[in-house]
Design a protein around this motif. Structure first.
Motif, PDB file in Angstrom:
ATOM      1  N   SER A 107       0.845  -1.191   0.000  1.00  0.00           N
ATOM      2  CA  SER A 107       0.000   0.000   0.000  1.00  0.00           C
ATOM      3  C   SER A 107       0.880   1.241   0.000  1.00  0.00           C
ATOM      4  O   SER A 107       2.056   1.194   0.378  1.00  0.00           O
ATOM      5  CB  SER A 107      -0.927   0.016   1.225  1.00  0.00           C
ATOM      6  OG  SER A 107      -0.188   0.242   2.413  1.00  0.00           O
ATOM      7  N   ASP A 162      -7.675   6.440   1.582  1.00  0.00           N
ATOM      8  CA  ASP A 162      -8.486   5.509   0.793  1.00  0.00           C
ATOM      9  C   ASP A 162      -8.462   5.989  -0.654  1.00  0.00           C
ATOM     10  O   ASP A 162      -9.381   6.649  -1.137  1.00  0.00           O
ATOM     11  CB  ASP A 162      -9.927   5.467   1.325  1.00  0.00           C
ATOM     12  CG  ASP A 162     -10.022   4.813   2.688  1.00  0.00           C
ATOM     13  OD1 ASP A 162      -9.035   4.198   3.114  1.00  0.00           O
ATOM     14  OD2 ASP A 162     -11.084   4.925   3.330  1.00  0.00           O
ATOM     15  N   PRO A 164      -8.075   5.791  -4.941  1.00  0.00           N
ATOM     16  CA  PRO A 164      -8.634   4.963  -6.012  1.00  0.00           C
ATOM     17  C   PRO A 164      -7.592   4.226  -6.827  1.00  0.00           C
ATOM     18  O   PRO A 164      -7.948   3.457  -7.719  1.00  0.00           O
ATOM     19  CB  PRO A 164      -9.363   5.996  -6.880  1.00  0.00           C
ATOM     20  CG  PRO A 164      -8.540   7.234  -6.734  1.00  0.00           C
ATOM     21  CD  PRO A 164      -8.052   7.222  -5.305  1.00  0.00           C
ATOM     22  N   CYS A 165      -6.322   4.455  -6.557  1.00  0.00           N
ATOM     23  CA  CYS A 165      -5.242   3.854  -7.325  1.00  0.00           C
ATOM     24  C   CYS A 165      -4.377   2.972  -6.434  1.00  0.00           C
ATOM     25  O   CYS A 165      -4.319   3.150  -5.217  1.00  0.00           O
ATOM     26  CB  CYS A 165      -4.390   4.938  -7.985  1.00  0.00           C
ATOM     27  SG  CYS A 165      -3.902   6.261  -6.863  1.00  0.00           S
ATOM     28  N   ASP A 166      -3.704   2.012  -7.050  1.00  0.00           N
ATOM     29  CA  ASP A 166      -2.820   1.091  -6.344  1.00  0.00           C
ATOM     30  C   ASP A 166      -1.383   1.573  -6.391  1.00  0.00           C
ATOM     31  O   ASP A 166      -1.043   2.502  -7.129  1.00  0.00           O
ATOM     32  CB  ASP A 166      -2.897  -0.296  -6.972  1.00  0.00           C
ATOM     33  CG  ASP A 166      -4.127  -1.062  -6.515  1.00  0.00           C
ATOM     34  OD1 ASP A 166      -4.486  -0.943  -5.338  1.00  0.00           O
ATOM     35  OD2 ASP A 166      -4.725  -1.768  -7.338  1.00  0.00           O
ATOM     36  N   SER A 262     -12.593  -2.635  -3.249  1.00  0.00           N
ATOM     37  CA  SER A 262     -12.237  -2.572  -4.660  1.00  0.00           C
ATOM     38  C   SER A 262     -11.931  -1.135  -5.042  1.00  0.00           C
ATOM     39  O   SER A 262     -12.387  -0.181  -4.396  1.00  0.00           O
ATOM     40  CB  SER A 262     -13.369  -3.123  -5.526  1.00  0.00           C
ATOM     41  OG  SER A 262     -14.581  -2.435  -5.269  1.00  0.00           O
ATOM     42  N   LYS A 263     -11.148  -1.001  -6.130  1.00  0.00           N
ATOM     43  CA  LYS A 263     -10.757   0.307  -6.642  1.00  0.00           C
ATOM     44  C   LYS A 263     -10.845   0.289  -8.166  1.00  0.00           C
ATOM     45  O   LYS A 263     -10.632  -0.748  -8.794  1.00  0.00           O
ATOM     46  CB  LYS A 263      -9.317   0.661  -6.241  1.00  0.00           C
ATOM     47  CG  LYS A 263      -9.062   0.723  -4.751  1.00  0.00           C
ATOM     48  CD  LYS A 263      -7.602   1.047  -4.482  1.00  0.00           C
ATOM     49  CE  LYS A 263      -7.334   1.150  -2.993  1.00  0.00           C
ATOM     50  NZ  LYS A 263      -5.918   1.519  -2.715  1.00  0.00           N
ATOM     51  N   SER A 284     -13.122   4.426  -4.893  1.00  0.00           N
ATOM     52  CA  SER A 284     -12.607   3.486  -3.904  1.00  0.00           C
ATOM     53  C   SER A 284     -13.750   3.092  -2.982  1.00  0.00           C
ATOM     54  O   SER A 284     -14.426   3.963  -2.422  1.00  0.00           O
ATOM     55  CB  SER A 284     -11.466   4.120  -3.092  1.00  0.00           C
ATOM     56  OG  SER A 284     -11.119   3.313  -1.978  1.00  0.00           O
ATOM     57  N   ASP A 285     -13.976   1.796  -2.840  1.00  0.00           N
ATOM     58  CA  ASP A 285     -15.043   1.291  -1.975  1.00  0.00           C
ATOM     59  C   ASP A 285     -14.441   0.236  -1.063  1.00  0.00           C
ATOM     60  O   ASP A 285     -13.922  -0.778  -1.537  1.00  0.00           O
ATOM     61  CB  ASP A 285     -16.170   0.697  -2.824  1.00  0.00           C
ATOM     62  CG  ASP A 285     -17.359   0.263  -1.979  1.00  0.00           C
ATOM     63  OD1 ASP A 285     -18.210   1.110  -1.682  1.00  0.00           O
ATOM     64  OD2 ASP A 285     -17.408  -0.935  -1.612  1.00  0.00           O
ATOM     65  N   LYS A 286     -14.486   0.469   0.241  1.00  0.00           N
ATOM     66  CA  LYS A 286     -13.785  -0.419   1.164  1.00  0.00           C
ATOM     67  C   LYS A 286     -14.504  -0.477   2.509  1.00  0.00           C
ATOM     68  O   LYS A 286     -15.014   0.527   3.005  1.00  0.00           O
ATOM     69  CB  LYS A 286     -12.351   0.079   1.378  1.00  0.00           C
ATOM     70  CG  LYS A 286     -11.511  -0.832   2.263  1.00  0.00           C
ATOM     71  CD  LYS A 286     -10.070  -0.371   2.356  1.00  0.00           C
ATOM     72  CE  LYS A 286      -9.921   0.912   3.122  1.00  0.00           C
ATOM     73  NZ  LYS A 286      -8.503   1.271   3.358  1.00  0.00           N
ATOM     74  N   THR A 309     -16.926   4.970   0.778  1.00  0.00           N
ATOM     75  CA  THR A 309     -16.986   5.011  -0.680  1.00  0.00           C
ATOM     76  C   THR A 309     -16.552   6.400  -1.117  1.00  0.00           C
ATOM     77  O   THR A 309     -17.159   7.397  -0.708  1.00  0.00           O
ATOM     78  CB  THR A 309     -18.397   4.722  -1.206  1.00  0.00           C
ATOM     79  OG1 THR A 309     -18.824   3.442  -0.733  1.00  0.00           O
ATOM     80  CG2 THR A 309     -18.409   4.726  -2.729  1.00  0.00           C
TER      81      THR A 309
END
Length: 707
Positions: A107, A162, A164-166, A262-263, A284-286, A309
Motif C-alpha cells: 500500500s 483511501d 482509487p489507485c494502487d 475494490s478500486k 474506492s469502496d472499502k 466510498t
C-alpha cells in the motif's frame, strides 16, 4: 596568425529524450548539456519543480530573461512558478518509480514509512487504515494531493488515504516538508504529499497482478493502456480487489480487523504544441473491521466497523505557448462513510452516516519579465457535509440511500485563497518569495496573509543553467514559510462515546524556519537540515485522567507549540564506488530528531498533537543478487513521545521499537515474481496507537504479467 573567436551560445539542457520532429533543430546554434536527473535513494532524493518550460537569467545580466526550448520533461511542483531542479530553492523529497517497485509494501501508506520525515501510524496493516503526519504534526495538518489536486477530507483525515489507485499505478510521490500554504493553500500546515499516477507504461499494453499472503490476504488487479501508441493522446485504466481476514479476533471470537474493498481508476490526457489537458476519474469502496480503533477506557468496544466510498474527478489544462501561461483545474471529490460502533448491531448504537462533497476551482498563471518569473492565481473550494451526527440542524433533511434514516445535520463552508509569488534566478542563486491570502466563510477571520521565502545557493558544481550527475554539487538552502489549517468537521462536532468536540475551535497557524545543505554526486546523495516550527492555537484531543470514569476526549486549541528538529540522510551508490559493473547496489541511512516544548499538565493525555516521533532511524539496502534477481532490506527504528490510558485505567508510555522488512524479486521481460516479508523479526510488542494491537510477521507473494 589565427585569433580565437569566443562566441557565447545559449545553453540548452536535455533531461529527457523524446521522438519529436523539432528536437534536432532545437539544438542548432546552442551549447547542449545532456544530463540525467534521477533519484538516488528513497529518503534523500531532492528534486523540486521540474518543469516542461524553464526560465533562467543570462550569466552576463540578471535583467534579461531567456526562454529555453520546451521539452516534455517531468513536472514536480514545489512552488507556484515551475522551475528546474537546479534552480529550485525549496527541497522536495521524491519517491521514484524505481523505489516504489523495489519496496516491500502493498500500500502507499506502507511505502511512506521509509521517508524519514513522515510519521505513519497504523491501526491496521496492508493499508486498512493509517494516519500520516509530517515533522511532529497530526494527520489533519497535512494536505494530500492526487496529481496536484487536493483530495483531503474535511470531515476527518483518518480515511484520506483511501485512494482509487494502487501502488503499481504510481509514477512518483512528492513530499514537501514544512508549511506549504504559499504553494498549496489552506490545510498544508506542516507539509504536503502529492501522489502522481502513471499515464502509460512503455512497451506494455496491459498488466495483470495477483497477490496472496498471511491472514487470508488476497488481491487481484489489472491495468491497461488503451492509447499506448497514440500520438497526442494517453490513457490508463486500472482496477483491483483486495481482502483479508485480519490478524486478530474480538473477545467473542469474531473477525474484527478484516477488510475487503475494490478500486477503479482512469487517467487520460491530450497534448499538442498549443495545449496540454489531463483528467482523472476514480472510485474506492472499502469496508474494514475497526477492532478497538476508537475505543476508550470508558467504552472498550472491540467490534467496531467502518465502510467508505470515495469518488474523485478532476480536469486540468494549460496552454504551452504565449507570454502568459495559464494553468486551470476543476475538481469534485465525494466522501461517504458509515461507522458502526457495534458491528451489525444498530440497535445497540445507531450507525453514523456522513456524506461530504468537495467542489474546487483553481487558476494559476505565470509569466517572465525583466525581473524574473512571477506567478499569481486564486482558488475557491466549497466543502459540504450532511451527516447523522456532525454539524448543525439542516433546514431540509436528505434521505440516506439504502436506509430508513435521513441526514439531519450538516456544515457548509467555502474557502477562498489568492496567491502571488516571484522568483529571481541568477547563475547560482535562486530567491522565491510570495504569500497566500486566505479566508473561510465558516470563520469570522478576515482575509489573512501567510508569507514565505525560499533561498538557495549553488556553492559548488554547475550553476542554475545546468546540472550533471557526473560532477559534484553542493547547494545551501534556507526558508521561512507560514500557513493555516481549518479544523475538521469531526474536531468541531463529534460528541459520542467518550468524545466531546468544540464547534468554536479556531484555525491553527504555523510559522517555520529551516536551513540546510544538499550534496550530490555520482556516488553520494546527502542532505541535512535543521528547522523550527512555531504553532499557534494547535488543535488536539486531550483527556484529563484525573476525572476518572468521567474523563472524556475533548477537542481544544493549545496556545502554542514549538518544535525543533534535525533531519539527515545519505545514500551511497556502492556499484559506482566499488566499480561493480554487473551489479546495482545502493544503501541509504536517514535520521530524524524532534523536540516539542509544550508540556501538558499532570494527568492530561494527548491523542495526537503531542504524540510524535522524537527519534526515527531508517536504513535500506538494495542489491542485484544474480541476473534478474534483486533483494531489498528496510530497517526502521523509532521512539515516540506520549502516553495512552490502557483499558485497565493505567497510563502507559509508548516504547521504542524496531521493524525490518524484506523484498525479493525476479524481474523478467514479461513477468515479475516477488515475495515480501513484513515485520521480519516477528515483533509483536510494538504499539502505534494505544489499545490497538499490531500483527506479527506476515508474508505476501505476488505475480505481475505484462502483455
Amino acid at each position: 596568425m589565427f585569433k580565437p573567436q569566443f562566441i557565447k551560445h545559449e545553453v540548452l539542457v536535455f533531461r529527457q529524450f523524446q521522438r519529436k520532429g523539432y528536437s534536432l533543430f532545437a539544438c542548432l546554434g546552442r551549447e547542449v548539456v545532456i544530463s540525467v536527473l534521477s533519484v538516488a535513494t528513497l529518503q534523500s532524493a531532492g528534486a523540486t519543480s521540474i518543469s516542461d518550460e524553464t526560465w533562467r537569467a543570462n550569466e552576463d545580466s540578471t535583467k534579461t530573461a531567456a526562454r529555453e526550448v520546451m521539452l516534455d520533461d517531468v513536472s514536480i511542483t514545489g512552488s507556484r512558478a515551475p522551475l528546474t531542479v537546479s534552480q529550485a530553492a525549496r527541497m522536495v523529497t521524491v519517491l521514484s518509480r524505481e523505489d516504489i517497485a523495489q519496496a516491500p509494501v502493498q500500500s502507499i501508506n506502507d511505502l511512506l514509512k521509509m521517508a524519514v520525515g513522515i510519521d505513519v501510524r497504523q491501526r491496521g496493516p496492508l493499508g486498512s487504515q493509517t494516519d500520516i503526519s509530517i515533522r511532529g504534526g497530526t494527520q489533519e495538518q497535512i494536505i494530500i494531493l492526487l496529481n496536484g489536486i487536493n483530495i483531503s477530507d474535511p470531515q476527518t483525515a483518518h480515511n484520506t488515504m483511501d485512494l482509487p489507485c494502487d501502488v503499481s499505478d504510481i509514477e512518483r510521490i512528492e513530499v514537501l516538508e514544512g508549511p506549504a500554504g504559499r504553494t498549496y493553500g489552506t490545510s498544508s500546515l506542516v507539509g504536503a504529499i502529492n501522489i502522481v499516477t502513471r499515464t502509460h507504461q512503455p512497451n506494455t499494453h496491459a498488466e495483470i497482478r495477483l497477490e496472496s499472503g498471511s491472514y487470508g490476504y488476497a488481491k487481484a488487479g489489472a491495468r491497461i493502456n488503451p492509447l499506448s501508441n497514440a500520438l497526442h493522446w494517453n490513457g490508463m485504466i486500472s482496477a483491483s480487489y483486495a481482502r483479508s481476514d485480519g490478524y486478530s479476533r474480538s473477545r467473542d471470537g469474531k473477525l474484527n480487523t478484516d477488510f475487503s474493498g475494490s478500486k477503479a481508476f482512469y487517467q487520460g490526457g491530450y497534448h499538442n504544441q498549443l495545449v496540454r489537458l489531463s483528467w482523472h476519474l476514480g472510485i474506492s469502496d472499502k469496508g474494514w473491521g475497526s477492532g478497538t480503533f476508537y475505543a476508550t477506557p470508558k467504552w472498550q468496544a472491540d467490534e467496531q466497523y467502518e465502510h467508505t466510498t470515495k469518488t474523485f474527478f478532476a480536469l486540468q489544462g494549460e496552454n504551452r505557448e504565449g507570454p502568459v501561461h495559464f494553468q486551470t483545474a476543476i475538481y469534485w471529490n465525494q466522501n461517504k462513510d458509515r461507522y458502526e460502533g457495534y458491528r451489525d448491531c444498530p440497535e445497540k448504537m445507531k450507525y453514523n452516516y456522513n456524506r461530504c462533497n468537495v467542489y474546487g476551482l483553481k487558476l494559476n498563471s505565470y509569466f517572465d519579465w525583466i525581473c524574473g518569473r512571477t506567478a499569481l492565481g486564486a482558488e475557491m473550494r466549497n466543502e459540504d457535509l450532511v451527516s447523522g451526527n456532525l454539524g448543525e440542524p439542516l433546514f431540509r433533511t436528505h434521505h440516506i440511500n439504502g436506509t430508513d434514516r435521513d441526514y439531519t445535520l450538516g456544515v457548509n463552508r467555502t474557502n477562498i485563497s489568492a496567491h502571488l509569488e516571484h522568483n529571481v534566478l541568477l547563475n547560482r542563486l535562486t530567491i522565491s518569495a510570495g504569500f497566500v491570502a486566505a479566508k473561510s466563510s465558516w470563520s469570522n477571520m478576515n482575509m489573512t496573509l501567510y508569507p514565505g521565502i525560499d533561498v538557495s545557493y549553488q556553492l559548488m558544481g554547475h550553476g542554475a543553467s545546468s546540472v550533471s550527475r557526473q560532477s559534484s554539487s553542493l547547494k545551501l538552502f534556507a526558508s521561512y514559510n507560514s500557513s493555516l489549517r481549518l479544523p475538521s468537521f469531526t474536531e468541531m462536532y463529534y460528541k459520542l462515546q467518550g468524545y466531546s468536540a468544540d464547534p468554536h475551535l479556531k484555525p491553527e497557524e504555523m510559522q517555520a524556519l529551516e536551513i540546510g545543505a544538499h550534496y550530490i554526486s555520482s556516488i553520494i546523495d546527502a542532505k541535512a537540515s535543521i528547522y523550527h516550527h512555531h504553532g499557534k492555537d494547535m488543535i488536539d484531543w486531550i483527556m484529563d485522567t484525573n476525572q476518572g470514569s468521567e474523563a472524556q476526549w475533548k477537542s481544544v486549541n493549545h496556545t502554542k507549540v514549538n518544535s525543533y528538529g534535525v533531519e539527515a540522510n545519505m545514500g551511497v551508490n556502492l556499484s559506482q564506488w566499488l566499480k561493480f559493473n554487473d551489479r546495482n547496489t545502493r544503501i541509504s541511512l536517514s535520521y530524524s530528531y524532534i523536540y516539542q516544548d509544550k508540556d501538558l499538565e499532570e494527568g492530561i493525555v494527548s491523542q495526537y498533537a503531542l504524540e510524535y516521533l522524537r527519534h526515527k532511524l531508517v536504513g535500506s539496502l538494495q542489491t542485484d543478487v544474480w541476473k534478474n534477481l534483486s533483494l531489498r532490506l528496510d530497517y526502521r527504528w523509532q521512539d515516540r513521545v506520549g502516553s495512552y490510558t490502557s483499558f485497565s485505567g493505567e497510563t502507559m508510555n509508548y516504547k521504542p521499537y524496531m521493524l525490518m522488512d524484506a523484498h525479493i524479486q525476479w524481474d523478467a521481460k514479461r513477468y515479475v515474481v516477488y515475495a515480501d516479508v513484513n515485520n521480519l523479526l516477528n515483533n509483536r510488542s510494538y504499539v502505534d496507537f494505544g489499545n490497538v494491537p499490531q500483527p506479527g510477521r506476515w508474508f505476501v507473494a505476488g505475480l505481475k504479467i505484462r502483455l
